[in-house]
Design a protein around this motif. Structure first.
Motif, PDB file in Angstrom:
ATOM      1  N   ILE A   8       0.827  -1.200   0.000  1.00 19.35           N
ATOM      2  CA  ILE A   8       0.000   0.000   0.000  1.00 19.35           C
ATOM      3  C   ILE A   8       0.869   1.260   0.000  1.00 19.35           C
ATOM      4  O   ILE A   8       0.552   2.244  -0.647  1.00 19.35           O
ATOM      5  CB  ILE A   8      -0.963  -0.025   1.201  1.00 19.35           C
ATOM      6  CG1 ILE A   8      -1.980  -1.155   0.999  1.00 19.35           C
ATOM      7  CG2 ILE A   8      -1.678   1.315   1.364  1.00 19.35           C
ATOM      8  CD1 ILE A   8      -2.819  -1.466   2.211  1.00 19.35           C
ATOM      9  N   SER A   9       1.981   1.198   0.715  1.00 22.75           N
ATOM     10  CA  SER A   9       2.906   2.322   0.734  1.00 22.75           C
ATOM     11  C   SER A   9       3.421   2.618  -0.671  1.00 22.75           C
ATOM     12  O   SER A   9       3.433   3.774  -1.118  1.00 22.75           O
ATOM     13  CB  SER A   9       4.075   2.029   1.678  1.00 22.75           C
ATOM     14  OG  SER A   9       5.017   3.076   1.647  1.00 22.75           O
ATOM     15  N   VAL A  10       3.822   1.575  -1.380  1.00 22.63           N
ATOM     16  CA  VAL A  10       4.303   1.741  -2.753  1.00 22.63           C
ATOM     17  C   VAL A  10       3.161   2.205  -3.657  1.00 22.63           C
ATOM     18  O   VAL A  10       3.351   3.047  -4.542  1.00 22.63           O
ATOM     19  CB  VAL A  10       4.919   0.422  -3.276  1.00 22.63           C
ATOM     20  CG1 VAL A  10       5.141   0.484  -4.785  1.00 22.63           C
ATOM     21  CG2 VAL A  10       6.240   0.142  -2.563  1.00 22.63           C
ATOM     22  N   PHE A  11       1.960   1.686  -3.429  1.00 21.93           N
ATOM     23  CA  PHE A  11       0.801   2.089  -4.230  1.00 21.93           C
ATOM     24  C   PHE A  11       0.587   3.593  -4.182  1.00 21.93           C
ATOM     25  O   PHE A  11       0.433   4.252  -5.209  1.00 21.93           O
ATOM     26  CB  PHE A  11      -0.460   1.382  -3.729  1.00 21.93           C
ATOM     27  CG  PHE A  11      -1.730   1.918  -4.323  1.00 21.93           C
ATOM     28  CD1 PHE A  11      -2.112   1.568  -5.605  1.00 21.93           C
ATOM     29  CD2 PHE A  11      -2.530   2.795  -3.612  1.00 21.93           C
ATOM     30  CE1 PHE A  11      -3.277   2.080  -6.163  1.00 21.93           C
ATOM     31  CE2 PHE A  11      -3.698   3.313  -4.158  1.00 21.93           C
ATOM     32  CZ  PHE A  11      -4.066   2.945  -5.440  1.00 21.93           C
ATOM     33  N   TYR A  12       0.584   4.160  -2.974  1.00 21.97           N
ATOM     34  CA  TYR A  12       0.325   5.595  -2.859  1.00 21.97           C
ATOM     35  C   TYR A  12       1.490   6.443  -3.384  1.00 21.97           C
ATOM     36  O   TYR A  12       1.292   7.575  -3.816  1.00 21.97           O
ATOM     37  CB  TYR A  12       0.006   5.949  -1.406  1.00 21.97           C
ATOM     38  CG  TYR A  12      -1.412   5.605  -1.027  1.00 21.97           C
ATOM     39  CD1 TYR A  12      -2.475   6.350  -1.527  1.00 21.97           C
ATOM     40  CD2 TYR A  12      -1.690   4.542  -0.194  1.00 21.97           C
ATOM     41  CE1 TYR A  12      -3.784   6.037  -1.200  1.00 21.97           C
ATOM     42  CE2 TYR A  12      -3.007   4.211   0.139  1.00 21.97           C
ATOM     43  CZ  TYR A  12      -4.041   4.971  -0.365  1.00 21.97           C
ATOM     44  OH  TYR A  12      -5.337   4.651  -0.043  1.00 21.97           O
ATOM     45  N   GLN A  13       2.689   5.887  -3.354  1.00 23.55           N
ATOM     46  CA  GLN A  13       3.840   6.628  -3.857  1.00 23.55           C
ATOM     47  C   GLN A  13       3.961   6.549  -5.380  1.00 23.55           C
ATOM     48  O   GLN A  13       4.366   7.526  -6.027  1.00 23.55           O
ATOM     49  CB  GLN A  13       5.126   6.067  -3.236  1.00 23.55           C
ATOM     50  CG  GLN A  13       5.291   6.346  -1.751  1.00 23.55           C
ATOM     51  CD  GLN A  13       6.566   5.699  -1.214  1.00 23.55           C
ATOM     52  OE1 GLN A  13       7.548   5.537  -1.929  1.00 23.55           O
ATOM     53  NE2 GLN A  13       6.542   5.315   0.044  1.00 23.55           N
ATOM     54  N   GLU A  14       3.638   5.385  -5.937  1.00 25.26           N
ATOM     55  CA  GLU A  14       3.995   5.109  -7.323  1.00 25.26           C
ATOM     56  C   GLU A  14       2.817   4.835  -8.250  1.00 25.26           C
ATOM     57  O   GLU A  14       3.022   4.484  -9.410  1.00 25.26           O
ATOM     58  CB  GLU A  14       4.940   3.887  -7.372  1.00 25.26           C
ATOM     59  CG  GLU A  14       6.106   3.956  -6.412  1.00 25.26           C
ATOM     60  CD  GLU A  14       7.051   5.133  -6.669  1.00 25.26           C
ATOM     61  OE1 GLU A  14       7.051   5.651  -7.806  1.00 25.26           O
ATOM     62  OE2 GLU A  14       7.775   5.527  -5.754  1.00 25.26           O
ATOM     63  N   SER A  15       1.583   4.997  -7.791  1.00 26.78           N
ATOM     64  CA  SER A  15       0.430   4.624  -8.613  1.00 26.78           C
ATOM     65  C   SER A  15       0.336   5.436  -9.907  1.00 26.78           C
ATOM     66  O   SER A  15      -0.232   4.982 -10.902  1.00 26.78           O
ATOM     67  CB  SER A  15      -0.869   4.772  -7.812  1.00 26.78           C
ATOM     68  OG  SER A  15      -1.028   6.099  -7.359  1.00 26.78           O
ATOM     69  N   LEU A  16       0.902   6.648  -9.914  1.00 27.51           N
ATOM     70  CA  LEU A  16       0.860   7.481 -11.125  1.00 27.51           C
ATOM     71  C   LEU A  16       1.621   6.853 -12.285  1.00 27.51           C
ATOM     72  O   LEU A  16       1.407   7.215 -13.445  1.00 27.51           O
ATOM     73  CB  LEU A  16       1.445   8.874 -10.835  1.00 27.51           C
ATOM     74  CG  LEU A  16       0.607   9.786  -9.928  1.00 27.51           C
ATOM     75  CD1 LEU A  16       1.382  11.063  -9.623  1.00 27.51           C
ATOM     76  CD2 LEU A  16      -0.727  10.127 -10.590  1.00 27.51           C
ATOM     77  N   TYR A  17       2.523   5.914 -11.965  1.00 28.97           N
ATOM     78  CA  TYR A  17       3.359   5.331 -13.004  1.00 28.97           C
ATOM     79  C   TYR A  17       2.781   4.051 -13.602  1.00 28.97           C
ATOM     80  O   TYR A  17       3.416   3.415 -14.446  1.00 28.97           O
ATOM     81  CB  TYR A  17       4.763   5.049 -12.449  1.00 28.97           C
ATOM     82  CG  TYR A  17       5.430   6.304 -11.927  1.00 28.97           C
ATOM     83  CD1 TYR A  17       5.656   7.396 -12.762  1.00 28.97           C
ATOM     84  CD2 TYR A  17       5.812   6.409 -10.592  1.00 28.97           C
ATOM     85  CE1 TYR A  17       6.246   8.550 -12.276  1.00 28.97           C
ATOM     86  CE2 TYR A  17       6.413   7.563 -10.110  1.00 28.97           C
ATOM     87  CZ  TYR A  17       6.624   8.629 -10.949  1.00 28.97           C
ATOM     88  OH  TYR A  17       7.200   9.775 -10.476  1.00 28.97           O
TER      89      TYR A  17
END
Length: 210
Positions: free
Chosen positions: A98-107
């Motif tokens: 989830i941490s990665v999701f919120y950081q990197e979802s734009l990509y």
């Protein structure tokens, strides 16, 4: 899931969290996973697909739990209780994802983003459906606007990712009980009815109102 696939995912979660999606190469993931490029591409077509899998893992989990609650329970009260419980627990079970999701979802590539959005929309619909069912059957307060109520629940639980810590004051089980308590208390028609359903369904409230 194979051990190597799980190792690659776990390693990439750490690398993406530290350096960002574009700051990590497949070569770095391969080296940190102690595998080969052949091993990586056996499980993932690309780094983009790996990012999709990270996103898809926890969304699939919470959706399946909601679907199971819908099948297991006939009444909207235990349905919403089970959905909230599993929804809260996902922030512990899949905290790095989830941490990665919120950081990197734009990509996320458009085709992957569409698939993720589809599952998120389906989960949102299930939340709305159980509230609407409860209102129609007289279990939940009919004066509550459906969309506002559903979005309030989604927003309240989703915000957990901002403050939850595994070494914090409260365990995820305690947090899940409080959130379930809060949601049921504002959905149920009144104190008398709330106490009745609490007694009949043995809802495990974390604290009791005075």
């Amino acid at each position: 899931m194979s051990d190597l696939r799980e190792t690659i995912i776990r390693t990439s979660l750490d690398l993406f969290d530290q350096n960002g999606f574009h700051g990590v190469t497949v070569k770095q993931i391969v080296q940190a996973s102690n595998t080969s490029k052949g091993g990586f591409y056996h499980h993932f077509q690309s780094k983009d697909e790996l990012l999709f899998v990270i996103h898809d893992t926890f969304i699939t989990y919470v959706l399946k739990e909601a679907q199971a609650a819908n099948v297991t329970h006939s009444s909207p009260i235990p349905k919403v209780q089970a959905i909230i419980q599993s929804f809260v627990h996902v922030f512990d079970l899949y905290k790095p994802h989830i941490s990665v999701f919120y950081q990197e979802s734009l990509y996320l590539k458009p085709e992957y983003e569409e698939r993720i959005k589809g599952k998120r929309d389906e989960f949102k619909r299930m939340i709305f459906d159980v509230i609407q069912e409860g209102q129609k059957l007289g279990y939940f307060r009919k004066e509550l606007p459906l969309e506002i109520t559903g979005m309030a629940i989604l927003g309240m639980v989703n915000w957990i990712y901002k403050w939850y810590r595994r070494d914090g004051t409260y365990t995820i089980d305690q947090i899940a009980e409080v959130f379930t308590d809060l949601v049921l208390h504002f959905l149920l028609p009144g104190k008398q009815d709330s106490e009745y359903f609490h007694h009949m369904l043995k809802v495990p409230f974390f604290y009791e109102s005075e």
